[in-house]
Design an enzyme around this catalytic site. Structure first.
Site: not given
Ligand code: CP
Length: 306
Positions: A58-59, A86, A108, A136
């Protein structure tokens, strides 16, 4: 002027006014997304790179689409398909992306604080797309946006967050955002999945799902994060579902018009029953849709500074 820092690292750092500005901008972005021609030029000539050390559907995709809808050049880097594999360090990787003229790095990482470290070492704006168990922020912003669309304001809104609070960056960002906007937050989890010191915070803490969801306007289920659990913190997923899973019967303890949210991905039959995921109260698909609007708003505000 939208008085922001260079980077969006967490809702802990934002004021209620800044959060509301992002939510208001996302409303405009959602309107644009609903038009036949949803292309804008807000980010024309800008370069946006997603740098993901953990998996995402999603993100990552919603940031990529958000950038593309606004005319940016978007590129994706994952740890397995890059020179990270590497042995290149996080800072060297980020600097390499930065010196190519990148305007925004969406990042992330499994380590809490990793985006903060990168932000100090690059000129680009850094947007935290999830760091370890810390925050998040864009997930919480899309959750807030989804709640506001349906419930209009946060003052006195009762929000129950149920599940793996200990490992949840989504819960932390939501708690920061909701309390800043005036909502009443209750959390419910087994004692083994509650963070230490949580009782000192400004929220209601319960070790049963029934108490947490009682009379709630919004119930947010959280994913059991088995990838972050070194040892068994509950006997089995079956027992977790039996004692803490949200099913239609438990949902009736909340208000009759309560909304059901979950950040996804869902472990069906564990934290939520399928009947709840696919039920009338569920806004899980709307959360995903709203995620694109929120990420458009964030990209716009953090590149324009308006
Ligand atoms: N909710 C969320 O962060 O989903 P993803 O891990 O699919 O990005």
């Amino acid at each position: 002027m939208f008085d922001v820092h260079k980077d969006l690292l967490g809702l802990k750092d934002l004021t209620a006014e800044q959060i509301n500005k992002i939510l208001d901008t996302a409303k405009t972005m959602k309107y644009i997304l609903q038009q036949k021609n949803r292309k804008t030029e807000h980010l024309k000539g800008k370069s946006v790179v997603t740098l993901f050390y953990e998996n995402s559907t999603r993100t990552r995709l919603s940031f990529e689409l958000a950038g593309k809808y606004m005319g940016a050049f978007t590129s994706n880097i994952t740890s397995s398909g890059s020179s990270v594999a590497k042995g290149e360090t996080l800072i060297d990787t980020a600097r390499t992306i930065d010196v190519m003229g990148t305007d925004v790095i969406i990042m992330r990482h499994g380590m809490s604080g990793a985006p903060h470290l990168v932000a100090k070492n690059v000129k680009a704006s850094v947007i935290n797309a999830g760091d370890g168990m810390n925050e998040h922020p864009t997930q919480a912003l899309l959750d807030l946006f989804t709640m506001k669309e349906k419930k209009k304001n946060f003052e006195g809104l009762k929000v129950a967050i149920v599940g793996d609070i200990l490992h949840s960056r989504v819960a932390r960002s939501n708690i920061w955002g909701l309390t800043k906007l005036g909502a009443e937050v209750s959390i419910g989890a087994p004692l083994t999945l509650l963070p230490p010191e949580i009782e000192k915070s400004n929220i209601n803490v319960y070790s049963s799902v029934q108490e947490a969801v009682l009379d709630a306007d919004v119930v947010m289920g959280l994913r059991i994060q088995t990838e972050r659990q070194k040892s068994g913190l509950f006997p089995s997923t079956g027992e977790y579902a039996r004692f803490f899973g949200i099913d239609p019967k438990r949902l009736t303890l909340a208000k009759p018009d309560a909304l059901l949210l979950h950040p996804g991905p869902v472990n069906r039959g564990v934290e939520l029953s399928s009947a709840v995921v696919d039920g009338n109260s569920s806004l899980i698909d709307e959360q995903v849709t709203n995620g694109v609007a929120i990420r458009m708003a964030v990209l716009y505000l953090y590149t324009k500074g308006e």
